[in-house]
Design a protein around this motif. Structure first.
Motif, short mmCIF file in Angstrom:
data_model
loop_
_atom_site.label_atom_id
_atom_site.label_comp_id
_atom_site.label_asym_id
_atom_site.label_seq_id
_atom_site.Cartn_x
_atom_site.Cartn_y
_atom_site.Cartn_z
N UNK A 57 -2.52 7.21 -2.18
CA UNK A 57 -2.04 7.82 -3.41
C UNK A 57 -1.86 6.71 -4.43
N UNK A 58 -2.21 7.01 -5.69
CA UNK A 58 -2.04 6.04 -6.76
C UNK A 58 -1.36 6.69 -7.96
N UNK A 59 -0.52 5.93 -8.60
CA UNK A 59 0.01 6.36 -9.88
C UNK A 59 -1.13 6.45 -10.88
N UNK A 60 -1.02 7.39 -11.80
CA UNK A 60 -2.10 7.58 -12.79
C UNK A 60 -2.38 6.29 -13.56
N UNK A 61 -1.35 5.52 -13.80
CA UNK A 61 -1.49 4.32 -14.63
C UNK A 61 -2.33 3.23 -13.98
N UNK A 62 -2.55 3.33 -12.67
CA UNK A 62 -3.31 2.27 -11.97
C UNK A 62 -4.58 2.79 -11.30
N UNK A 63 -4.81 4.08 -11.36
CA UNK A 63 -6.01 4.65 -10.72
C UNK A 63 -7.27 3.99 -11.27
N UNK A 64 -8.15 3.64 -10.35
CA UNK A 64 -9.40 3.01 -10.75
C UNK A 64 -9.31 1.51 -10.93
N UNK A 65 -8.10 0.97 -10.95
CA UNK A 65 -7.91 -0.47 -11.12
C UNK A 65 -7.29 -1.13 -9.89
N UNK A 66 -6.41 -0.42 -9.21
CA UNK A 66 -5.71 -0.97 -8.05
C UNK A 66 -6.23 -0.29 -6.77
N UNK A 67 -6.22 -1.05 -5.69
CA UNK A 67 -6.62 -0.52 -4.39
C UNK A 67 -5.62 -0.97 -3.33
N UNK A 68 -5.06 -0.01 -2.61
CA UNK A 68 -4.15 -0.34 -1.51
C UNK A 68 -4.92 -0.24 -0.20
N UNK A 69 -4.62 -1.13 0.72
CA UNK A 69 -5.26 -1.10 2.03
C UNK A 69 -4.29 -1.66 3.05
N UNK A 70 -4.59 -1.42 4.31
CA UNK A 70 -3.70 -1.90 5.37
C UNK A 70 -4.51 -2.42 6.53
N UNK A 71 -3.94 -3.38 7.24
CA UNK A 71 -4.53 -3.95 8.45
C UNK A 71 -3.48 -3.80 9.54
N UNK A 72 -3.67 -2.83 10.39
CA UNK A 72 -2.66 -2.56 11.42
C UNK A 72 -2.65 -3.64 12.51
N UNK A 73 -3.72 -4.37 12.66
CA UNK A 73 -3.74 -5.47 13.63
C UNK A 73 -2.87 -6.62 13.13
N UNK A 74 -2.99 -6.92 11.85
CA UNK A 74 -2.21 -8.01 11.25
C UNK A 74 -0.87 -7.53 10.70
N UNK A 75 -0.59 -6.22 10.77
CA UNK A 75 0.65 -5.66 10.22
C UNK A 75 0.87 -6.09 8.78
N UNK A 76 -0.17 -5.91 8.01
CA UNK A 76 -0.14 -6.34 6.61
C UNK A 76 -0.70 -5.23 5.72
N UNK A 77 -0.07 -5.07 4.57
CA UNK A 77 -0.58 -4.16 3.56
C UNK A 77 -0.93 -4.98 2.32
N UNK A 78 -1.98 -4.57 1.66
CA UNK A 78 -2.49 -5.31 0.51
C UNK A 78 -2.52 -4.41 -0.73
N UNK A 79 -2.46 -5.05 -1.87
CA UNK A 79 -2.67 -4.35 -3.14
C UNK A 79 -3.60 -5.21 -3.97
N UNK A 80 -4.85 -4.78 -4.10
CA UNK A 80 -5.81 -5.46 -4.95
C UNK A 80 -5.66 -4.90 -6.36
N UNK A 81 -5.37 -5.78 -7.29
CA UNK A 81 -5.12 -5.37 -8.67
C UNK A 81 -6.17 -6.00 -9.57
N UNK A 82 -6.99 -5.15 -10.17
CA UNK A 82 -8.04 -5.59 -11.08
C UNK A 82 -7.75 -5.11 -12.49
N UNK A 83 -8.43 -5.71 -13.44
CA UNK A 83 -8.29 -5.31 -14.85
C UNK A 83 -6.82 -5.21 -15.27
N UNK A 84 -6.08 -6.24 -14.93
CA UNK A 84 -4.64 -6.20 -15.19
C UNK A 84 -4.33 -6.16 -16.68
N UNK A 85 -3.27 -5.43 -16.99
CA UNK A 85 -2.83 -5.24 -18.36
C UNK A 85 -1.41 -5.80 -18.52
#
Length: 119
Positions: free
Chosen positions: A57-85
């Motif tokens: 799920x993404x907030x409307x303000x970040x849709x198309x620019x941010x990507x959330x992902x998770x690695x359950x092996x490494x127990x890590x969640x990521x947020x890739x943020x592009x086209x930052x404002x």
């Protein structure tokens, strides 16, 4: 339980950052993981969420620019943020939550990482 964010910093408008949140002390794969942010004088807001089943799920303000992902092996969640404002500038917080009916509601927060968008 620990949630340790990293990856924040200063970036120019239009630039990119990748936030990481390393989790420990709980069954990471069972938790929904989220990124929230809070700008000065504003309420904390949900930016993105990824469920235990990897639905996103993404907030409307970040849709198309941010990507959330998770690695359950490494127990890590990521947020890739592009086209930052400049309006993306805030303290970003990692959140872990597990809810099971009315019986269990576990909710954990990281300490936050500052994202500054400025030329």
């Amino acid at each position: 339980v620990q949630l340790v964010e990293s990856g924040g910093g200063l970036v120019q408008p239009g630039g990119s950052l990748r936030l990481s949140c390393a989790a420990s002390g709980f069954t990471f794969s069972s938790y929904a993981m989220s990124w929230y942010r809070q700008a000065p004088g504003k309420e904390r807001e949900l930016v993105a969420r990824i469920t235990s089943g990897s639905s996103t799920y993404y907030a409307d303000s970040v849709k198309g620019r941010f990507t959330i992902s998770r690695d359950n092996v490494e127990s890590t969640v990521y947020l890739q943020m592009n086209s930052l404002k400049p309006e993306d500038m805030a303290v970003y917080y990692c959140n872990a939550r597990f809810v099971y009916g009315t019986s269990y509601d576990y909710n954990y927060w990281g300490q936050g990482t500052q994202v500054t968008v400025s030329s």
